[in-house]
Design a protein around this motif. Structure first.
Motif, PDB file in Angstrom:
ATOM      1  N   THR A   2       0.579  -1.212  -0.115  1.00 28.19           N
ATOM      2  CA  THR A   2      -0.002  -0.117  -0.189  1.00 28.19           C
ATOM      3  C   THR A   2       1.048   1.367   0.005  1.00 28.19           C
ATOM      4  N   VAL A   3       1.947   1.156   0.806  1.00 26.33           N
ATOM      5  CA  VAL A   3       3.026   2.439   0.840  1.00 26.33           C
ATOM      6  C   VAL A   3       3.422   2.641  -0.429  1.00 26.33           C
ATOM      7  N   PHE A   4       3.993   1.510  -0.972  1.00 28.33           N
ATOM      8  CA  PHE A   4       4.617   1.691  -2.149  1.00 28.33           C
ATOM      9  C   PHE A   4       3.622   2.133  -3.360  1.00 28.33           C
ATOM     10  N   LYS A   5       2.447   1.786  -3.506  1.00 28.18           N
ATOM     11  CA  LYS A   5       1.568   2.462  -4.467  1.00 28.18           C
ATOM     12  C   LYS A   5       1.370   3.954  -4.310  1.00 28.18           C
ATOM     13  N   GLU A   6       1.181   4.222  -2.990  1.00 37.26           N
ATOM     14  CA  GLU A   6       0.891   5.667  -2.534  1.00 37.26           C
ATOM     15  C   GLU A   6       2.036   6.453  -2.824  1.00 37.26           C
ATOM     16  N   ILE A   7       3.338   5.907  -2.580  1.00 36.15           N
ATOM     17  CA  ILE A   7       4.409   6.769  -2.738  1.00 36.15           C
ATOM     18  C   ILE A   7       4.865   7.004  -4.283  1.00 36.15           C
ATOM     19  N   GLU A   8       4.539   5.974  -4.761  1.00 38.16           N
ATOM     20  CA  GLU A   8       4.967   5.845  -6.304  1.00 38.16           C
ATOM     21  C   GLU A   8       3.762   6.634  -7.313  1.00 38.16           C
ATOM     22  N   SER A   9       2.717   6.873  -6.741  1.00 39.76           N
ATOM     23  CA  SER A   9       1.628   7.743  -7.461  1.00 39.76           C
ATOM     24  C   SER A   9       1.887   8.937  -6.973  1.00 39.76           C
ATOM     25  N   SER A  10       2.484   9.405  -5.859  1.00 36.15           N
ATOM     26  CA  SER A  10       2.781  10.603  -5.624  1.00 36.15           C
ATOM     27  C   SER A  10       4.105  11.029  -6.070  1.00 36.15           C
ATOM     28  N   TYR A  11       5.213  10.578  -5.779  1.00 34.48           N
ATOM     29  CA  TYR A  11       6.470  11.040  -6.089  1.00 34.48           C
ATOM     30  C   TYR A  11       6.807  10.558  -7.336  1.00 34.48           C
ATOM     31  N   GLY A  12       6.626   9.131  -7.705  1.00 33.28           N
ATOM     32  CA  GLY A  12       7.062   8.602  -8.801  1.00 33.28           C
ATOM     33  C   GLY A  12       8.400   7.589  -8.347  1.00 33.28           C
ATOM     34  N   LEU A  13       8.419   6.472  -9.148  1.00 32.82           N
ATOM     35  CA  LEU A  13       9.582   5.486  -8.933  1.00 32.82           C
ATOM     36  C   LEU A  13      10.756   6.385  -9.214  1.00 32.82           C
ATOM     37  N   ARG A  14      10.675   7.077 -10.387  1.00 33.69           N
ATOM     38  CA  ARG A  14      12.168   7.800 -10.846  1.00 33.69           C
ATOM     39  C   ARG A  14      12.809   8.486  -9.453  1.00 33.69           C
ATOM     40  N   PHE A  15      11.846   9.144  -8.749  1.00 36.41           N
ATOM     41  CA  PHE A  15      12.125  10.079  -7.646  1.00 36.41           C
ATOM     42  C   PHE A  15      12.875   9.059  -6.497  1.00 36.41           C
ATOM     43  N   VAL A  16      12.170   7.896  -6.268  1.00 37.22           N
ATOM     44  CA  VAL A  16      12.521   7.080  -5.094  1.00 37.22           C
ATOM     45  C   VAL A  16      13.852   6.544  -5.541  1.00 37.22           C
ATOM     46  N   GLU A  17      14.118   6.038  -6.817  1.00 39.01           N
ATOM     47  CA  GLU A  17      15.545   5.391  -7.160  1.00 39.01           C
ATOM     48  C   GLU A  17      16.558   6.654  -7.150  1.00 39.01           C
ATOM     49  N   TYR A  18      16.161   7.691  -7.604  1.00 37.81           N
ATOM     50  CA  TYR A  18      17.289   8.741  -7.706  1.00 37.81           C
ATOM     51  C   TYR A  18      17.578   9.197  -6.159  1.00 37.81           C
ATOM     52  N   LEU A  19      16.572   9.211  -5.155  1.00 41.41           N
ATOM     53  CA  LEU A  19      16.890   9.600  -3.907  1.00 41.41           C
ATOM     54  C   LEU A  19      17.544   8.405  -3.326  1.00 41.41           C
ATOM     55  N   SER A  20      17.660   7.292  -3.605  1.00 38.22           N
ATOM     56  CA  SER A  20      18.380   6.178  -3.221  1.00 38.22           C
ATOM     57  C   SER A  20      19.746   6.341  -3.799  1.00 38.22           C
ATOM     58  N   ARG A  21      20.024   6.466  -4.894  1.00 42.87           N
ATOM     59  CA  ARG A  21      21.373   6.773  -5.451  1.00 42.87           C
ATOM     60  C   ARG A  21      22.069   7.868  -4.552  1.00 42.87           C
ATOM     61  N   LEU A  22      21.195   8.954  -4.446  1.00 44.46           N
ATOM     62  CA  LEU A  22      21.693   9.824  -3.833  1.00 44.46           C
ATOM     63  C   LEU A  22      22.311   9.574  -2.323  1.00 44.46           C
ATOM     64  N   LEU A  23      21.581   9.016  -1.658  1.00 39.77           N
ATOM     65  CA  LEU A  23      21.981   8.381  -0.345  1.00 39.77           C
ATOM     66  C   LEU A  23      22.988   7.533  -0.362  1.00 39.77           C
ATOM     67  N   LEU A  24      23.136   6.638  -1.202  1.00 38.20           N
ATOM     68  CA  LEU A  24      24.261   5.420  -1.569  1.00 38.20           C
ATOM     69  C   LEU A  24      25.406   6.572  -1.740  1.00 38.20           C
ATOM     70  N   ASN A  25      25.407   7.415  -2.422  1.00 34.35           N
ATOM     71  CA  ASN A  25      26.605   8.159  -2.997  1.00 34.35           C
ATOM     72  C   ASN A  25      27.084   9.216  -1.797  1.00 34.35           C
ATOM     73  N   TYR A  26      26.175   9.692  -1.310  1.00 35.27           N
ATOM     74  CA  TYR A  26      26.652  10.872  -0.150  1.00 35.27           C
ATOM     75  C   TYR A  26      26.191  10.722   1.361  1.00 35.27           C
ATOM     76  N   ASP A  27      25.387   9.803   1.724  1.00 32.37           N
ATOM     77  CA  ASP A  27      24.994   9.714   3.377  1.00 32.37           C
ATOM     78  C   ASP A  27      25.798   8.479   3.648  1.00 32.37           C
ATOM     79  N   PRO A  28      26.641   8.841   4.661  1.00 34.58           N
ATOM     80  CA  PRO A  28      27.620   7.884   5.198  1.00 34.58           C
ATOM     81  C   PRO A  28      26.897   6.668   5.818  1.00 34.58           C
ATOM     82  N   ALA A  29      25.956   6.589   6.398  1.00 33.43           N
ATOM     83  CA  ALA A  29      25.297   5.534   6.975  1.00 33.43           C
ATOM     84  C   ALA A  29      24.791   4.459   5.774  1.00 33.43           C
TER      85      ALA A  29
END
Length: 167
Positions: free
Chosen positions: A25-52
């Motif tokens: 349910t969360v996936f559907k809601e987030i993907e309809s609001s932000y889009g999967l492209r946003f989530v994937e880009y955010l993930s790559r940004l975190l993997l590149n810059y977020d220390p944890a």
């Protein structure tokens, strides 16, 4: 939200609270609001810059079995394709965890997008010109109704001013 993250600084495993929406349910809601492209880009940004996130990613890489014939030794039990697919699965797990975290902690509306932007801007790594530009790109992927346009403009202004000041 990361399995096995309890041993990593900055990341903790958080079980789904009773009454919380199902991940699908969360996936559907987030993907309809932000889009999967946003989530994937955010993930790559975190993997590149977020220390944890970087530590988690590096630990997952160390868990991979060596491919067959590593460095011509014949040592290793997995084919290169199996290692690639395992790494892809790790990335998919990370993206799913980011998406769930986004839904559970920020929501799917314009106020949630603004809160996320503010939270990301407070991170130490967000002081760099490059990250400010990456955050601007990231938030430009959101539908215009939810887009924190003033925040994007502020990031770009800060990045340009810093570029001009240092150039």
């Amino acid at each position: 939200l990361f399995e096995g993250a309890d041993d990593l600084p900055g990341l903790t495993w958080v079980p789904r609270p009773n009454g919380a929406p199902r991940p699908s349910t969360v996936f559907k809601e987030i993907e309809s609001s932000y889009g999967l492209r946003f989530v994937e880009y955010l993930s790559r940004l975190l993997l590149n810059y977020d220390p944890a996130s970087k530590v988690w990613w590096e630990q997952k890489a160390r868990e991979l079995p060596p491919p067959q014939g590593l460095l011509g030794t014949g040592i290793g039990g997995s084919t290169a394709e199996e290692v690639r697919l395992t790494r892809l699965g790790q990335y998919s797990d990370f993206v799913a965890a980011v998406e769930l975290s986004l839904g559970m902690n920020f929501g799917k509306d314009a106020a949630g997008a603004q809160r996320l932007l503010e939270a990301l801007k407070r991170q130490p790594y967000a002081r760099s010109v490059e990250v400010k530009k990456q955050l601007s790109i990231l938030f430009s992927f959101i539908d215009g109704r939810l887009q924190p346009t003033s925040g994007i403009k502020e990031l770009l202004t800060e990045a340009e001013n810093r570029t001009l000041a240092s150039g």
